[in-house]
Design an enzyme around this catalytic site. Structure first.
Site, PDB file in Angstrom:
ATOM      1  N   HIS A   1      -0.462 -10.931  -5.358  1.00 28.64           N
ATOM      2  CA  HIS A   1       1.042 -10.593  -5.045  1.00 28.64           C
ATOM      3  C   HIS A   1       2.069 -11.272  -5.643  1.00 28.64           C
ATOM      4  O   HIS A   1       2.883 -11.049  -6.411  1.00 28.64           O
ATOM      5  CB  HIS A   1       1.146 -10.470  -3.495  1.00 28.64           C
TER       6      HIS A   1
ATOM      7  N   HIS B   1       0.914  -1.280   0.030  1.00 30.69           N
ATOM      8  CA  HIS B   1      -0.096  -0.079  -0.105  1.00 30.69           C
ATOM      9  C   HIS B   1       0.764   1.252  -0.056  1.00 30.69           C
ATOM     10  O   HIS B   1       0.583   2.089  -0.678  1.00 30.69           O
ATOM     11  CB  HIS B   1      -1.046  -0.005   1.282  1.00 30.69           C
TER      12      HIS B   1
END
Length: 293
Positions: free
Chosen positions: A259, A75
């Site tokens: 991811h 993030h």
């Protein structure tokens, strides 16, 4: 276009998603050609944020070595990518970046307070020349050549409140802040309960994630966007691609990527030097400069 860092040091405190304890985070300026560097102040260890230092991609992007690690960096990396930050030192006193509200908003706020400043060295970017693709069953992620970088993501969950969602946006700082930065991470109540029983997600709450049971969204305020779920997947992908160590000038397209798949995409790109060019931006890079501004 020149490399950037931040002008002022800024600090914040937030909860860690997995351990649930308070974590101090400080953003500090760095010199040109330093890159994005994490510092574990409790271990006195430095970790550069790049593909070579990724050690785990199962639930988050994790960097580290045998002596320690830093989890959930995506993030923050997403905000750094969108703001065009080339060089910065991130100091934390724990093994994970604070989750704040589960989006990139707190990091955007820190960068706004810190202010961006130019350095004397020229910025370098990866420019895609040929398509690069990774696939796992029906899932895929790809990068392709473009004149205007974009992110195009599709998800398909077996849950009536998510189901199939797709979203595409043109990648720049203004659009990121408006369309992506506030999209929160999400999870299912049964999975959160299972993780907490294993000593994980101890800091997870309705304050830092969208939580769903079989029938409804448990957050009383509801969603920030009708398709907040797929927007957050784009947020993650922007952060994961910045693990290349430099911005990538390309179109990103994915179906149900993760991811792990994003990491494999960066590795595959670098394994194929003919698929990209590392360009130093100068006055002759007019089209690139226009798209990156």
């Amino acid at each position: 276009m020149f490399q950037t860092t931040i002008l002022n040091e800024v600090k914040n405190i937030g909860i860690g998603l997995h351990k649930g304890s308070a974590i101090n985070i400080t953003l500090s300026p760095l010199d040109a050609n330093s890159g994005v560097v994490f510092y574990r102040s409790d271990l006195n260890k430095y970790y550069k944020a790049n593909y070579e230092n990724v050690i785990n991609t199962q639930m988050a992007t994790v960097i580290g070595d045998k002596d320690g690690f830093i989890s959930t960096i995506e993030h923050l990396m997403s905000a750094l990518h969108a703001y065009g930050i080339d060089n910065i030192l991130i100091s934390i006193d724990a093994n994970e970046v604070p989750v704040f509200d589960g989006s990139s908003l707190a990091f955007c706020d820190m960068l706004e307070r810190a202010q961006i400043t130019k350095l004397s060295a020229r910025k370098q970017v990866y420019v895609l020349k040929k398509e690069v693709k990774v696939e796992e069953n029906a899932k895929f992620a790809l990068l392709s050549a473009t004149n205007e970088p974009s992110y195009d993501f599709t998800i398909n969950f077996n849950h009536k409140l998510i189901a199939k969602q797709d979203y595409k946006f043109t990648f720049n700082k203004v659009n990121f802040i408006k369309e992506i930065a506030s999209a929160r991470t999400f999870g299912f109540l049964k999975d959160v309960q299972a993780l907490k029983s294993k000593g994980l997600a101890l800091g997870g709450s309705l304050e830092n994630a969208i939580v769903l049971n079989d029938d409804k969204i448990l957050n009383p305020e509801g969603l920030r966007f009708e398709n907040e779920f797929v927007r957050h997947k784009i947020l993650d992908a922007i952060g994961d691609l910045y693990m290349l160590g430099k911005p990538v000038f390309a179109n990103y397209k994915a179906y149900a990527s993760s991811h792990d798949l994003n990491h494999k995409l960066t590795l595959k790109m670098l394994e194929n030097p003919s698929s990209y060019e590392l360009v130093t931006l100068d006055s002759n890079s007019k089209e690139l400069l226009k798209a990156l501004s």
